[in-house]
Design an enzyme around this catalytic site. Structure first.
Site, PDB file in Angstrom:
ATOM      1  N   LYS A 134      61.173  75.201 -12.688  1.00  0.00           N
ATOM      2  CA  LYS A 134      62.361  76.035 -13.243  1.00  0.00           C
ATOM      3  C   LYS A 134      62.335  77.508 -12.930  1.00  0.00           C
ATOM      4  CE  LYS A 134      63.064  71.899 -16.704  1.00  0.00           C
ATOM      5  NZ  LYS A 134      61.850  71.292 -15.964  1.00  0.00           N
TER       6      LYS A 134
HETATM    7  C1  LIG Z   1      61.796  71.068 -16.035  1.00  0.00           C
HETATM    8  C2  LIG Z   1      60.976  69.458 -15.155  1.00  0.00           C
HETATM    9  C3  LIG Z   1      61.418  68.490 -14.283  1.00  0.00           C
HETATM   10  C4  LIG Z   1      63.080  67.725 -14.545  1.00  0.00           C
HETATM   11  O1  LIG Z   1      63.640  68.201 -14.560  1.00  0.00           O
HETATM   12  P1  LIG Z   1      65.294  68.664 -14.677  1.00  0.00           P
HETATM   13  O2  LIG Z   1      66.089  69.127 -14.428  1.00  0.00           O
HETATM   14  O3  LIG Z   1      65.132  68.481 -16.438  1.00  0.00           O
HETATM   15  O4  LIG Z   1      65.973  66.966 -14.500  1.00  0.00           O
HETATM   16  C5  LIG Z   1      60.434  67.741 -13.772  1.00  0.00           C
HETATM   17  N1  LIG Z   1      59.100  68.418 -13.373  1.00  0.00           N
HETATM   18  C6  LIG Z   1      59.501  69.429 -13.658  1.00  0.00           C
HETATM   19  C7  LIG Z   1      57.580  69.976 -13.423  1.00  0.00           C
HETATM   20  C8  LIG Z   1      59.664  70.671 -14.849  1.00  0.00           C
HETATM   21  O5  LIG Z   1      59.557  71.457 -15.458  1.00  0.00           O
END
Ligand SMILES: *Cc1c(COP(=O)(O)O)cnc(C)c1O
Length: 484
Positions: free
Chosen positions: A110
């Site tokens: 993120k």
């Molecule tokens: C948020 C997250 C996901 C999922 O991503 P989305 O965009 O919500 O589908 C997968 N892996 C990790 C480590 C995350 O932090």
């Protein structure tokens, strides 16, 4: 190109306004119309650096930003904050390809979006003639919270308030958040799971939309930076000789809120040669069932798994896909109403067919997740985290005979040390922080620098609230002149 609400009940707005507002006033998500998705030729970027590629993608999708302006913001977002100048390096482990998205300040994917979003948002607010402070409100399943706090800390004109499920994040994730410094940041636990926290935030938005914005993946400014690394991964796969130019590449994506995988779909619509987008879920397999049957049904037990950032039963960004594939905001509006009132909906057969042409879906449980971490380590000496393992497992089920797959690696294995140690079969007594040291000693995989020393940092945030009291809490905090 203007942005519309997926539910059709709000006026179209500029891309800058869509970023500032986050959510559309009718409760829908801002999106372009299906026929306005811009095209982009990946071949032009074979010799480019990441910033040049990102600048083009960002200005194509957010036309209020010129390419030069986007480049400036992209460089300030990533330079010096990401360990690799490639931002999202493609790493070959044996015959497998992992797209490492975890080299940013919080060691999870993120960061890629959340280092850029605050810069887009302050600039977008200026373009909208905005004065006065923006309050960012975010519900997190663990990783978004810390990444948003890092992205927004000490940015002028913006304050950020993060809600996390009290017992729904890992000890390391919690430590990362409650030790967050910065004069404009606040962190509060919610007594409930992620869906409670997210529903609470949505309720606050509908009760008091003025001056609030969101850093969740419902903000289009979150989604756009994620489109970039699908292009960069494709280009790197060509450069590494893993695929021929123009050959279709599949992507396995560990999915929760459907943001990351939707970015992949946008890249494909923009012209990237993408085969299948492989939607990977843990035991919370609402999306697996949906993609296989067309029925979205959240009326099922909520599982706490080893991949907590995917412990989600309401995948908000799916709404954008339904709109973009159908072009029918009345349909989306009625499906979302049904989901809210009854907890389930079914899409028309023609729409399901379209979805299945582009997506396939698999899920696995915690035992299979651990087995996968062990197998990847055994086969390649490559250590992956629990979320990445879920995606790798899905890639295996998809089958190598169906073409090359890039596995999106969304977090450093050091963020989930208990599961990783257990997967490797190492018996260990001690807290998560000691476990991180043990992983480094055992595997010699370097620990991300920003995860070192976490244990010693002072706790700065202790607030807790019930979901029903979130509105009152936000009002109280918003009234305060300063949080310092
Ligand atoms: C948020 C997250 C996901 C999922 O991503 P989305 O965009 O919500 O589908 C997968 N892996 C990790 C480590 C995350 O932090």
């Amino acid at each position: 190109m203007l942005y519309q609400s997926t539910r059709g009940g709000a006026p179209a707005v500029s891309s800058a306004r869509a970023i500032v507002d986050g959510l559309a006033p009718d409760g829908g998500l801002y999106t372009m119309t299906p026929d306005e998705i811009p095209k982009l030729d990946w071949r032009e970027f074979l010799a480019s650096d990441y910033a040049a590629l990102a600048a083009r993608v960002v200005s194509a999708l957010l036309p209020d930003f010129s390419e030069a302006e986007a480049r400036e913001l992209v460089e300030s977002a990533y330079t010096g904050r990401f360990a690799s100048p490639r931002v999202a390096p493609l790493r070959a482990a044996g015959d497998e390809l992992f797209l490492e998205l975890f080299h940013g300040p919080t060691a999870a994917f993120k960061d890629v979006a959340l280092c850029l979003l605050p810069r887009l948002m302050t600039r977008a607010a200026e373009k909208c003639g905005g004065t006065g402070d923006i309050l960012i409100l975010t519900a997190t399943s663990g990783d978004t919270g810390k990444a948003a706090l890092e992205g927004f800390r000490d940015v002028d004109g913006i304050r950020i308030l993060v809600f996390y499920p009290k017992d729904g994040v890992s000890p390391v994730q919690k430590a990362q958040m409650v030790t967050q410094a910065g004069k404009n940041v606040k962190v509060c636990a919610v007594e409930g799971n992620f869906d409670d926290a997210q529903s609470g935030v949505k309720a606050v938005f509908s009760a008091m939309p003025e001056g609030l914005s969101s850093a969740n993946s419902i903000n289009i400014g979150r989604l756009v930076p994620q489109v970039v690394y699908y292009f960069s991964a494709y280009i790197d796969a060509v450069r590494l000789g893993r695929i021929r130019a123009g050959q279709k590449l599949n992507f396995a994506v560990p999915t929760g809120n459907f943001g990351d995988i939707l970015a992949g779909w946008l890249a494909a619509e923009m012209g990237l040669p993408v085969g299948k987008l492989i939607c990977a879920s843990n035991a919370n397999n609402v999306l697996t069932d949906f993609i296989n049957t067309g029925v979205y049904d959240r009326r099922r037990p909520f599982h706490k798994t080893l991949s907590p950032s995917m412990d989600i039963l309401i995948s908000s960004n799916l709404e954008r896909l339904l709109y973009l594939m159908s072009g029918d905001s009345a349909l989306v509006s009625s499906l979302m109403q049904k989901l809210k009132a009854e907890g389930h909906y079914e899409v028309p057969a023609a729409l399901l067919k379209k979805i299945q042409e582009r997506f396939c879906a698999f899920c696995c449980d915690d035992a299979e997740t651990e087995e996968t971490i062990a197998a990847v380590w055994r086969e390649h000496g490559y250590l992956c985290d629990t979320h990445t393992a879920v995606a790798r497992r899905a890639a295996k089920e998809f089958g190598a005979q169906n073409g090359p797959v890039v596995i999106l690696s969304t977090a450093s294995p050091y963020k989930f040390p208990a599961a990783v140690l257990s997967a490797l079969g190492i018996a260990f007594e001690g807290d998560e922080f000691a476990m991180m040291d043990a992983i480094e000693a055992y595997t010699h995989t370097p620990m991300p620098e920003n995860l070192r020393g976490l244990r010693e940092r002072p706790v700065l945030h202790r607030d807790v609230t019930a979901p029903a009291d979130m509105l009152a809490y936000v009002k109280e905090q918003k009234e305060k002149k300063t949080w310092a």
